[in-house]
Design a protein around this motif. Structure first.
Motif, mmCIF file in Angstrom:
data_model
loop_
_atom_site.group_PDB
_atom_site.id
_atom_site.type_symbol
_atom_site.label_atom_id
_atom_site.label_comp_id
_atom_site.label_asym_id
_atom_site.label_seq_id
_atom_site.Cartn_x
_atom_site.Cartn_y
_atom_site.Cartn_z
ATOM 1 N N SER A 77 1.102 -1.330 -0.137
ATOM 2 C CA SER A 77 0.016 -0.181 0.134
ATOM 3 C C SER A 77 0.720 1.250 -0.139
ATOM 4 O O SER A 77 0.547 2.068 -0.840
ATOM 5 N N ALA A 78 1.931 1.279 0.746
ATOM 6 C CA ALA A 78 2.789 2.437 0.746
ATOM 7 C C ALA A 78 3.502 2.443 -0.476
ATOM 8 O O ALA A 78 3.842 3.708 -1.118
ATOM 9 N N ALA A 79 3.977 1.478 -1.311
ATOM 10 C CA ALA A 79 4.460 1.533 -2.772
ATOM 11 C C ALA A 79 3.425 2.160 -3.352
ATOM 12 O O ALA A 79 4.169 3.081 -4.182
ATOM 13 N N ARG A 80 2.450 1.796 -3.358
ATOM 14 C CA ARG A 80 1.459 2.178 -4.331
ATOM 15 C C ARG A 80 1.141 3.695 -4.177
ATOM 16 O O ARG A 80 0.959 4.490 -4.899
ATOM 17 N N ARG A 81 1.006 4.294 -2.862
ATOM 18 C CA ARG A 81 0.990 5.525 -2.533
ATOM 19 C C ARG A 81 1.979 6.419 -3.010
ATOM 20 O O ARG A 81 1.851 7.777 -3.406
ATOM 21 N N ILE A 86 4.427 10.000 -7.099
ATOM 22 C CA ILE A 86 5.235 10.360 -7.964
ATOM 23 C C ILE A 86 4.719 10.989 -9.379
ATOM 24 O O ILE A 86 5.093 11.816 -10.147
ATOM 25 N N LYS A 87 3.708 9.888 -9.729
ATOM 26 C CA LYS A 87 3.084 10.404 -11.092
ATOM 27 C C LYS A 87 2.406 11.488 -11.124
ATOM 28 O O LYS A 87 2.330 12.582 -11.877
ATOM 29 N N ALA A 88 1.609 11.827 -10.026
ATOM 30 C CA ALA A 88 0.873 13.321 -9.708
ATOM 31 C C ALA A 88 1.892 14.705 -9.718
ATOM 32 O O ALA A 88 1.567 15.315 -10.431
ATOM 33 N N THR A 89 3.192 14.600 -9.037
ATOM 34 C CA THR A 89 4.104 15.207 -9.182
ATOM 35 C C THR A 89 4.606 15.676 -10.786
ATOM 36 O O THR A 89 4.808 16.865 -11.107
#
Length: 468
Positions: A452-456, A461-464
């Motif tokens: 879950s932490a990896a997905r967040r 990163i993608k949002a940035t």
């Protein structure tokens, strides 16, 4: 061969294996014995349940990860029914609790409050027989422990047929109610219906309810209905179903924050009592009070054997709790340790419940998102309570599988099925053998948290990158 056809074929194969394992386990029982039989038979029986749990986990992985296949729901339900029919008629041999249910129902049909007398009391002499009374546990030491909602079911069944098979059939009927409600919830959550397998194929459920008629099935059926009504936002009826579920087993009280629909945020939040959100808790409380009032003529005896039960199971003193068991290996667990543990657990559960109940909700809340969030919250709350009290009996864990039909957490699914291994305890302690349930669960929880932490992190990163 298409992927969906392959999925259905594999499901049939796993279902056949589950049914064969159920038949093989039943064949180990010595006819007429009130246990499996010899120690060897008992150990082989639990070994078969362990294999059945492994097959179940494979089936869960299939319905969670593979594409939905036409007709798969019928396969799931057909296998679930077949497994229960196999163990429905034979006498219970893993527990004698169902005999007390039949007795309590018989007492009520005779016009007597079931909380008034112990079964061995001379006042009930005329109700004794050779089939039910000799098999009642604690007959001369305890009034009934089962709350009013359960007692109403016992009475209804006894009016039709005061027999063990009838009582077991009633429990299976509540399981059917649970499966129907969860199929509706799955549809609202836009998830495949065959995921009802996560509850229906659990070998713990098969043996606990169809095999031994445990009362937990009533609570599971009512809780599933409460989930459905909550997704449909019928708050008044949620309160009725939830209040009744609590007065079957008490443990469902833990999921109250998941079923509460909070009022909108400011202005006036959370003190707008006219808002529909307050209907559920108020109606649930009214339902609980009304059910207790039905049996209130005995005063505080309406609580039955509940206070004595905690001491009997070593819950009030600490040694019966797994998280304190490691201390008991080297030194006695004192009442003070148990009190500190209870205070910490209550504080943590209260904090978790408050966070779930009061955290902000999205403004555009669809039934799909609502169904998934409700089941996720309920699964987390139920698992937290169950692990904290670490029951000794396998059937106390089965209810965790219900919300996992929607929220398929491998950690919680494991906790819902692995306790079938607790039908034996080769080390005769409350820490070493139960660790086969809790230590793998801890590893699975760490793995799910890491994923879950990896997905967040990836989403961040993608949002940035998208905003740059």
């Amino acid at each position: 061969m298409t992927a969906t056809t392959s999925t259905r074929g594999t499901l049939l194969l796993l279902g056949g294996a589950s049914l064969a394992l159920t038949l093989a386990a039943l064949a180990l029982h010595v006819p007429g014995a009130d246990t499996v039989g010899t120690d060897l038979r008992h150990n082989l029986f639990v070994a078969l349940l362990g294999v059945a749990a492994a097959v179940y986990l494979l089936a869960v992985g299939l319905v969670v990860r593979r594409p939905a296949a036409t007709g798969s729901v019928l396969v799931v339900l057909g296998v679930a029914i077949a497994m229960r029919l196999v163990v429905l008629i034979p006498q219970p041999f893993l527990s004698s609790d169902v005999y007390r249910y039949v007795w309590d129902g018989r007492v009520q049909v005779a016009g007597i409050n079931p909380f008034r007398y112990m079964p061995a009391d001379p006042a009930l002499q005329s109700l004794r027989d050779d089939a039910i009374y000799p098999n009642i546990n604690r007959a001369d030491t305890a009034r009934t422990i089962y709350p009013p909602a359960a007692q109403l079911v016992f009475q209804a069944v006894a009016r039709i047929s005061p027999t063990v098979v009838a009582m077991k059939l009633a429990m299976v009927a509540f399981e059917a109610l649970a499966c129907w409600a969860m199929l509706r919830v799955l549809a609202l959550a836009r998830l495949p219906g065959e995921r009802v397998l996560i509850y229906a194929w659990n070998p713990g459920a098969v043996w606990a309810f169809a095999g031994n008629g445990h009362v937990d099935a009533i609570a599971i059926g009512l809780l599933a209905v409460a989930f459905l009504l909550r997704v449909q936002r019928r708050d008044t009826w949620v309160g009725v179903a939830f209040g009744a579920a609590v007065l079957v087993k008490f443990l469902p009280a833990a999921v109250a924050p998941a079923l509460w629909r909070p009022p909108p945020w400011p202005p006036g939040w959370p003190w707008e009592w006219k808002h529909a959100a307050w209907r559920m808790p108020l109606v649930a409380l009214a339902t609980i009070v009304a059910l207790y009032a039905l049996y209130g003529s005995v005063g505080w005896h309406v609580l039955g054997y509940l206070p004595g039960y905690f001491g009997e199971e070593d819950l009030s003193q600490g040694p019966g709790i797994w998280l304190l068991g490691w201390i008991a290996l080297v030194q006695p667990v004192t009442p003070l340790m148990a009190e500190i543990y209870a205070a910490i657990v209550l504080a943590c559960l209260a904090a978790l419940g408050a966070w779930i109940a009061f955290r902000p909700r999205p403004q555009l809340d669809t039934p799909q998102l609502d169904a998934r969030r409700i089941c996720a919250d309920a699964a987390i709350l139920a698992a937290a309570l169950t692990v904290a009290i670490s029951p000794h009996y396998p059937w106390y864990f089965v209810w965790l599988a219900l919300p996992c039909c929607v929220f398929a957490s491998w950690t919680i699914i494991w906790i819902a099925v692995a306790p079938v291994l607790l039908y034996i305890n080769p080390f005769h302690d409350q820490f070493i053998w139960p660790s086969v349930v809790y230590l793998p669960a801890a590893a699975l929880l760490a793995r799910e948290w890491w994923q879950s932490a990896a997905r967040r992190s990836l989403a961040g990163i993608k949002a940035t990158q998208g905003s740059s």
